[in-house]
Write a protein that holds these residues in place. Structure first.
Motif, PDB file in Angstrom:
ATOM      1  N   UNK A  50       0.777 -26.873 -26.803  1.00 57.52           N
ATOM      2  CA  UNK A  50       0.274 -28.246 -26.832  1.00 57.52           C
ATOM      3  C   UNK A  50      -1.148 -28.310 -27.405  1.00 57.52           C
ATOM      4  N   UNK A  51      -1.411 -27.411 -28.347  1.00 58.46           N
ATOM      5  CA  UNK A  51      -2.688 -27.408 -29.077  1.00 58.46           C
ATOM      6  C   UNK A  51      -2.383 -27.263 -30.558  1.00 58.46           C
ATOM      7  N   UNK A  52      -3.302 -27.658 -31.391  1.00 58.19           N
ATOM      8  CA  UNK A  52      -3.108 -27.416 -32.809  1.00 58.19           C
ATOM      9  C   UNK A  52      -3.316 -25.919 -33.080  1.00 58.19           C
ATOM     10  N   UNK A  53      -2.690 -25.423 -34.117  1.00 60.21           N
ATOM     11  CA  UNK A  53      -2.784 -24.010 -34.456  1.00 60.21           C
ATOM     12  C   UNK A  53      -4.244 -23.608 -34.679  1.00 60.21           C
ATOM     13  N   UNK A  54      -4.664 -22.546 -34.020  1.00 60.01           N
ATOM     14  CA  UNK A  54      -6.011 -21.972 -34.151  1.00 60.01           C
ATOM     15  C   UNK A  54      -7.106 -22.868 -33.575  1.00 60.01           C
ATOM     16  N   UNK A  55      -6.726 -23.772 -32.692  1.00 63.59           N
ATOM     17  CA  UNK A  55      -7.697 -24.716 -32.114  1.00 63.59           C
ATOM     18  C   UNK A  55      -8.847 -24.005 -31.403  1.00 63.59           C
ATOM     19  N   UNK A  56      -8.542 -22.958 -30.652  1.00 63.22           N
ATOM     20  CA  UNK A  56      -9.579 -22.335 -29.837  1.00 63.22           C
ATOM     21  C   UNK A  56     -10.622 -21.627 -30.689  1.00 63.22           C
ATOM     22  N   UNK A  57     -10.239 -21.131 -31.848  1.00 58.85           N
ATOM     23  CA  UNK A  57     -11.198 -20.520 -32.766  1.00 58.85           C
ATOM     24  C   UNK A  57     -11.988 -21.600 -33.503  1.00 58.85           C
ATOM     25  N   UNK A  58     -11.285 -22.614 -33.979  1.00 58.12           N
ATOM     26  CA  UNK A  58     -11.952 -23.660 -34.765  1.00 58.12           C
ATOM     27  C   UNK A  58     -12.979 -24.441 -33.941  1.00 58.12           C
ATOM     28  N   UNK A  59     -12.725 -24.587 -32.635  1.00 55.47           N
ATOM     29  CA  UNK A  59     -13.627 -25.370 -31.784  1.00 55.47           C
ATOM     30  C   UNK A  59     -14.583 -24.504 -30.978  1.00 55.47           C
ATOM     31  N   UNK A  60     -14.650 -23.222 -31.306  1.00 54.34           N
ATOM     32  CA  UNK A  60     -15.473 -22.294 -30.512  1.00 54.34           C
ATOM     33  C   UNK A  60     -16.951 -22.639 -30.546  1.00 54.34           C
ATOM     34  N   UNK A  61     -17.412 -23.307 -31.605  1.00 53.55           N
ATOM     35  CA  UNK A  61     -18.833 -23.667 -31.700  1.00 53.55           C
ATOM     36  C   UNK A  61     -19.313 -24.528 -30.550  1.00 53.55           C
ATOM     37  N   UNK A  62     -18.411 -25.233 -29.892  1.00 52.39           N
ATOM     38  CA  UNK A  62     -18.795 -26.067 -28.757  1.00 52.39           C
ATOM     39  C   UNK A  62     -19.266 -25.238 -27.566  1.00 52.39           C
ATOM     40  N   UNK A  63     -19.027 -23.923 -27.610  1.00 55.62           N
ATOM     41  CA  UNK A  63     -19.367 -23.037 -26.501  1.00 55.62           C
ATOM     42  C   UNK A  63     -20.611 -22.197 -26.799  1.00 55.62           C
ATOM     43  N   UNK A  64     -21.309 -22.501 -27.882  1.00 54.00           N
ATOM     44  CA  UNK A  64     -22.380 -21.608 -28.337  1.00 54.00           C
ATOM     45  C   UNK A  64     -23.550 -21.515 -27.351  1.00 54.00           C
ATOM     46  N   UNK A  65     -23.711 -22.509 -26.480  1.00 52.90           N
ATOM     47  CA  UNK A  65     -24.836 -22.490 -25.540  1.00 52.90           C
ATOM     48  C   UNK A  65     -24.447 -21.987 -24.150  1.00 52.90           C
ATOM     49  N   UNK A  66     -23.229 -21.506 -23.999  1.00 54.69           N
ATOM     50  CA  UNK A  66     -22.717 -21.071 -22.693  1.00 54.69           C
ATOM     51  C   UNK A  66     -22.725 -19.551 -22.621  1.00 54.69           C
ATOM     52  N   UNK A  67     -23.273 -18.946 -21.562  1.00 51.47           N
ATOM     53  CA  UNK A  67     -23.183 -17.486 -21.407  1.00 51.47           C
ATOM     54  C   UNK A  67     -21.722 -17.068 -21.256  1.00 51.47           C
ATOM     55  N   UNK A  68     -21.295 -16.093 -22.050  1.00 46.61           N
ATOM     56  CA  UNK A  68     -19.886 -15.689 -22.060  1.00 46.61           C
ATOM     57  C   UNK A  68     -19.794 -14.168 -22.048  1.00 46.61           C
ATOM     58  N   UNK A  69     -18.890 -13.652 -21.227  1.00 44.64           N
ATOM     59  CA  UNK A  69     -18.533 -12.237 -21.239  1.00 44.64           C
ATOM     60  C   UNK A  69     -17.046 -12.110 -21.528  1.00 44.64           C
ATOM     61  N   UNK A  70     -16.712 -11.268 -22.491  1.00 43.83           N
ATOM     62  CA  UNK A  70     -15.322 -10.996 -22.850  1.00 43.83           C
ATOM     63  C   UNK A  70     -14.981  -9.569 -22.438  1.00 43.83           C
ATOM     64  N   UNK A  71     -13.854  -9.400 -21.752  1.00 39.14           N
ATOM     65  CA  UNK A  71     -13.403  -8.087 -21.300  1.00 39.14           C
ATOM     66  C   UNK A  71     -11.963  -7.907 -21.769  1.00 39.14           C
ATOM     67  N   UNK A  72     -11.712  -6.817 -22.504  1.00 40.03           N
ATOM     68  CA  UNK A  72     -10.372  -6.654 -23.075  1.00 40.03           C
ATOM     69  C   UNK A  72      -9.995  -5.185 -23.110  1.00 40.03           C
ATOM     70  N   UNK A  73      -8.783  -4.874 -22.669  1.00 33.15           N
ATOM     71  CA  UNK A  73      -8.274  -3.512 -22.729  1.00 33.15           C
ATOM     72  C   UNK A  73      -7.940  -3.110 -24.160  1.00 33.15           C
ATOM     73  N   UNK A  74      -8.374  -1.914 -24.537  1.00 32.00           N
ATOM     74  CA  UNK A  74      -8.106  -1.420 -25.891  1.00 32.00           C
ATOM     75  C   UNK A  74      -6.606  -1.390 -26.193  1.00 32.00           C
ATOM     76  N   UNK A  75      -5.794  -1.057 -25.182  1.00 31.36           N
ATOM     77  CA  UNK A  75      -4.359  -0.902 -25.394  1.00 31.36           C
ATOM     78  C   UNK A  75      -3.562  -2.037 -24.749  1.00 31.36           C
ATOM     79  N   UNK A  76      -4.105  -3.222 -24.824  1.00 27.59           N
ATOM     80  CA  UNK A  76      -3.418  -4.416 -24.332  1.00 27.59           C
ATOM     81  C   UNK A  76      -2.273  -4.741 -25.284  1.00 27.59           C
ATOM     82  N   UNK A  77      -1.053  -4.648 -24.776  1.00 29.29           N
ATOM     83  CA  UNK A  77       0.130  -4.925 -25.601  1.00 29.29           C
ATOM     84  C   UNK A  77       0.549  -6.389 -25.480  1.00 29.29           C
TER      85      UNK A  77
END
Length: 316
Positions: free
Chosen positions: A239-266
């Protein structure tokens, strides 16, 4: 290595009517005067558990858990009616307003990261920070990877069980075939499809086999909500347009963010976290070298708890 905080019980529980159909389970634990944090579970359709409270220092955090529409303790169970990403974003706002919270930390993994990003892009002024694990961007390529072709090459034995409910002549579009069965009136076919779909995800969620996680995903109550709601969302492009979360990411530029991702996440390959970090270069990006997808893998748990502790210190 950091491990989960000790088990705690909620000090408050609510059932919140968010429309004429859906009633959400919401709970609070930890410190009522602490830093508000909302745990956003995966799926969609996964629901919360007691262990989810334990990613946070209960002396520092006001810990809010809720079961999204149709899953966990929310009702009606496995309902697809009025169940879209926009509905869930509005539900979070209703919870925030009900609890009289100005801003809160968003903590979510897998689909929980998706919903956190969608909420943050809609209401950036309400977000004090984001800690996101197992990034899922909900693009067509991300859905196809896990449910049509990609992960199948890494787990061909598990994939064979996933294929089993679907006749050979329908396997060119597995998402459509599963969606038809999961929304059918045939209860036997619906439940068989739900268990196969959900167990496939559970089996692929950890770097090392974890029978407890696989069994949890196969429990009928869990499997039906998970499979029906996931297929409903993925069939409709989340229920989102394709690639919406990447295209609208600039709205989050002032928010502290931590990303955690497993190298072998399948389940959600690391390319998704890398793509998000490219458009959010200020975010701290932690790659866990000996982990897959689950938040309960030791390296990911350690990193997530270090992130919540660090955020609490920064807010002091």
């Amino acid at each position: 290595m950091r491990t989960l905080y000790p088990d705690i019980s909620p000090y408050a529980e609510y059932w919140l009517d968010v429309d004429s159909t859906h009633r959400l389970y919401v709970e609070e634990s930890g410190n009522p005067s602490g830093i508000p944090v909302i745990f956003i579970h995966g799926g969609p359709g996964g629901g919360t558990s007691a262990a989810h409270r334990s990613f946070f220092n209960p002396e520092r955090y006001r810990i809010i858990l809720f079961d999204q529409r149709g899953c966990g303790r929310s009702t009606p169970h496995a309902s697809l009616e009025n169940n879209t990403t926009a509905d869930l974003v509005q539900d979070m706002e209703k919870i925030r307003d009900h609890l009289n919270i100005d801003t809160w930390l968003l903590f979510g993994g897998s689909w929980g990261s998706t919903l956190a990003l969608a909420y943050g892009q809609a209401h950036p002024e309400r977000v004090s920070g984001m800690i996101l694990r197992g990034i899922f961007l909900c693009r067509k390529q991300d859905i196809d990877w896990f449910y049509q072709q990609g992960a199948s090459a890494l787990f061909p034995d598990y994939w064979a069980d996933y294929l089993q409910p679907i006749p050979v002549d329908e396997r060119q579009n597995l998402l459509q075939a599963y969606y038809q069965r999961l929304t059918s009136d045939n209860e036997i076919a619906r439940m068989a499809a739900a268990k196969a779909w959900s167990i496939w995800e559970g089996r692929c969620s950890t770097l090392h086999p974890n029978q407890d996680i696989a069994q949890h995903f196969g429990e009928p109550h869990v499997a039906l909500a998970m499979a029906r709601i996931e297929a409903h969302y993925f069939y409709h492009g989340c229920f989102m347009r394709e690639n919406q979360l990447i295209e609208d990411a600039g709205k989050l530029r002032d928010i502290p963010i931590t990303l955690v991702h497993g190298r072998y996440d399948v389940v959600c390959p690391i390319e998704q976290a890398f793509a998000l970090h490219q458009v959010l270069p200020h975010a701290e990006f932690n790659i866990i070298r000996d982990a897959g997808h689950s938040a309960f893998e030791p390296g990911i748990t350690d990193n997530l708890i270090r992130a919540t502790d660090r955020f609490a210190r920064q807010q002091a």
